[in-house]
Write a protein that holds these residues in place. Structure first.
Motif, PDB file in Angstrom:
ATOM      1  N   UNK A   5      41.717  29.689  82.403  1.00 19.47           N
ATOM      2  CA  UNK A   5      40.562  28.952  81.891  1.00 19.47           C
ATOM      3  C   UNK A   5      39.268  29.700  82.199  1.00 19.47           C
ATOM      4  N   UNK A   6      39.176  30.247  83.422  1.00 13.44           N
ATOM      5  CA  UNK A   6      37.969  30.975  83.820  1.00 13.44           C
ATOM      6  C   UNK A   6      37.693  32.173  82.913  1.00 13.44           C
ATOM      7  N   UNK A   7      38.731  32.698  82.282  1.00 17.07           N
ATOM      8  CA  UNK A   7      38.583  33.826  81.356  1.00 17.07           C
ATOM      9  C   UNK A   7      38.546  33.375  79.901  1.00 17.07           C
ATOM     10  N   UNK A   8      38.387  32.062  79.685  1.00 16.81           N
ATOM     11  CA  UNK A   8      38.329  31.549  78.326  1.00 16.81           C
ATOM     12  C   UNK A   8      39.663  31.573  77.607  1.00 16.81           C
ATOM     13  N   UNK A   9      40.746  31.478  78.361  1.00 18.57           N
ATOM     14  CA  UNK A   9      42.085  31.528  77.781  1.00 18.57           C
ATOM     15  C   UNK A   9      42.845  30.238  78.068  1.00 18.57           C
ATOM     16  N   UNK A  47      45.285  42.091  75.230  1.00 16.77           N
ATOM     17  CA  UNK A  47      45.732  43.172  74.358  1.00 16.77           C
ATOM     18  C   UNK A  47      46.494  42.666  73.143  1.00 16.77           C
ATOM     19  N   UNK A  48      47.390  41.703  73.365  1.00 14.19           N
ATOM     20  CA  UNK A  48      48.314  41.283  72.304  1.00 14.19           C
ATOM     21  C   UNK A  48      48.040  39.881  71.754  1.00 14.19           C
ATOM     22  N   UNK A  49      47.135  39.134  72.369  1.00 13.87           N
ATOM     23  CA  UNK A  49      46.896  37.756  71.957  1.00 13.87           C
ATOM     24  C   UNK A  49      47.671  36.754  72.776  1.00 13.87           C
ATOM     25  N   UNK A  50      48.808  37.182  73.308  1.00 13.57           N
ATOM     26  CA  UNK A  50      49.615  36.351  74.187  1.00 13.57           C
ATOM     27  C   UNK A  50      50.254  37.251  75.242  1.00 13.57           C
ATOM     28  N   UNK A  51      50.414  36.740  76.436  1.00 19.63           N
ATOM     29  CA  UNK A  51      51.066  37.477  77.500  1.00 19.63           C
ATOM     30  C   UNK A  51      52.008  36.566  78.255  1.00 19.63           C
ATOM     31  N   UNK A  52      53.166  37.080  78.614  1.00 20.53           N
ATOM     32  CA  UNK A  52      54.157  36.294  79.347  1.00 20.53           C
ATOM     33  C   UNK A  52      54.618  37.115  80.549  1.00 20.53           C
ATOM     34  N   UNK A  67      58.948  32.071  88.778  1.00 16.58           N
ATOM     35  CA  UNK A  67      57.857  31.433  88.041  1.00 16.58           C
ATOM     36  C   UNK A  67      57.577  32.181  86.744  1.00 16.58           C
ATOM     37  N   UNK A  68      57.038  31.444  85.781  1.00 21.70           N
ATOM     38  CA  UNK A  68      56.667  32.035  84.494  1.00 21.70           C
ATOM     39  C   UNK A  68      55.234  31.632  84.163  1.00 21.70           C
ATOM     40  N   UNK A  69      54.444  32.604  83.738  1.00 20.38           N
ATOM     41  CA  UNK A  69      53.072  32.350  83.290  1.00 20.38           C
ATOM     42  C   UNK A  69      52.932  32.802  81.838  1.00 20.38           C
ATOM     43  N   UNK A 100      49.688  38.592  82.958  1.00 12.33           N
ATOM     44  CA  UNK A 100      49.802  37.885  81.680  1.00 12.33           C
ATOM     45  C   UNK A 100      48.454  37.805  80.979  1.00 12.33           C
ATOM     46  N   UNK A 101      47.397  37.609  81.754  1.00 13.00           N
ATOM     47  CA  UNK A 101      46.055  37.584  81.174  1.00 13.00           C
ATOM     48  C   UNK A 101      45.695  38.931  80.565  1.00 13.00           C
ATOM     49  N   UNK A 102      46.032  40.016  81.253  1.00 13.07           N
ATOM     50  CA  UNK A 102      45.758  41.344  80.720  1.00 13.07           C
ATOM     51  C   UNK A 102      46.551  41.598  79.437  1.00 13.07           C
TER      52      UNK A 102
END
Length: 347
Positions: free
Chosen positions: A128-132, A103-108, A266-268, A97-99
């Motif tokens: 958070x560690x990646x500033x997200x 790319x898209x601004x949001x990941x699910x 689970x969902x992230x 999801x972070x990746x």
């Protein structure tokens, strides 16, 4: 006893590896269990290690799952966890999801055929560690009441979110939508009653503040009644229903589970702040928000106004300096498993 966290983490990793997990999954499990303990979340920290080891030893959890991507389109991804350790499966969903968010601004990302993910906070911390901004939640077997019935009808729906800040601590919320079994068990051990706002119902369907009556034959009640129940419906929709996994009574407790199809999902969700504004500016705005909230006069029975995760962060910093305190019964269980798995007990 107080144990330095690197020593404790290495020991827990050794236990999970000896129980059959590959080194990478064992490392993830150890890191998250110890991190939770350091944050003061002892109900969902080291007390869960023996539970996980027992499930692995009985092969209720698949130690060597073949996790595969079922769908991968644009900002979304669905993973089959193959009945493996929930911590590793959910962490893969968070990383993907972070990746996607980069790319898209949001990941699910959704992982189905998973298992207990322990708690939402560790996954949100990765974002958070990646500033997200990170959001994470899970369904599970029906363990919570629902308005209109007195039986356990829906999952307790643990959820959390994490938001980076320029202050020493991030905003980090982590909670189930009712009182967890771990917390009820803790109150039983401590001889405490359930706070009025969190009371459940007993076996006769009457409201009760007795944790034993609620845990053993009763039903935990959603926080805020219909409001918590409504949020639980949302969690179910964005995990098992949307992911194509199990939901509600389609999920069985681990010891009764007959196949991976009866397991949790689970969902992230991750949001890349940089797609909206510079990260430094956002962090500062969050700090200003926190300052504004804390500027209110404290209530008569309070000395300060706390943000979600602030108390846990203080506990974490304390453990970095003084070591991780181990409760006597937890240490005894860990020693027993060390003997059984032939892992050196280092403290």
């Amino acid at each position: 006893m107080n144990v330095p966290h690197p020593v404790l983490t290495t020991f827990i990793q050794g236990l999970f590896h000896a129980a059959g997990l590959p080194e990478s999954d064992a490392a993830s499990c150890a890191e998250i269990h110890v991190q939770q303990e350091m944050r003061g979340v002892t109900t969902h920290g080291l007390r869960h290690v023996p539970i996980g080891l027992d499930s692995l030893s009985k092969r209720l959890i698949n130690p060597l799952p073949n996790r595969v991507v079922l769908r991968d389109q644009a900002a979304t991804v669905v993973i089959d966890g193959d009945g493996g350790v929930g911590i590793a499966g959910c962490m893969e969903a968070m990383h993907r999801s972070m990746a996607k968010a980069k790319q898209f601004g949001i990941g699910i990302g959704i992982v189905i055929h998973s298992n207990h993910f322990l708690s939402a906070a560790p996954y949100c911390l990765r974002a958070i560690e990646q500033g997200m901004i990170g959001i994470c939640f899970s369904n599970t077997w029906a363990s919570m009441g629902y308005p209109g019935t007195h039986v356990r009808a829906i999952a307790n729906s643990p959820l959390g979110f994490g938001i980076p800040s320029s202050l020493v601590f991030p905003i980090l919320f982590d909670s189930a939508l009712t009182t967890s079994a771990g917390r009820l068990s803790q109150w039983i051990r401590e001889g405490k009653t359930i706070p009025p706002a969190l009371s459940g119902i007993n076996a006769e369907g009457r409201q009760s503040s007795d944790p034993a009556a609620v845990l053993q034959g009763g039903t935990p009640w959603p926080i805020g009644g219909h409001k918590g129940a409504g949020l639980a419906v949302l969690v179910e929709m964005l995990t098992g229903v949307l992911g194509g996994g199990a939901f509600l009574h389609g999920i069985q407790p681990l010891e009764l589970r007959v196949s991976k199809e009866k397991s949790e999902s689970q969902c992230c969700i991750v949001i890349d702040v940089e797609k909206f504004m510079p990260l430094a500016a956002f962090r500062q705005r969050v700090a200003e928000f926190i300052g504004d909230l804390k500027s209110n006069p404290p209530a008569a029975d309070s000395t300060e106004i706390l943000l979600p995760g602030e108390r846990a962060h203080r506990a974490y910093l304390g453990c970095l300096q003084a070591g991780v305190p181990l409760e006597a019964d937890v240490a005894a269980h860990l020693r027993s498993w060390a003997d059984q798995l032939q892992v050196a007990f280092p403290f």
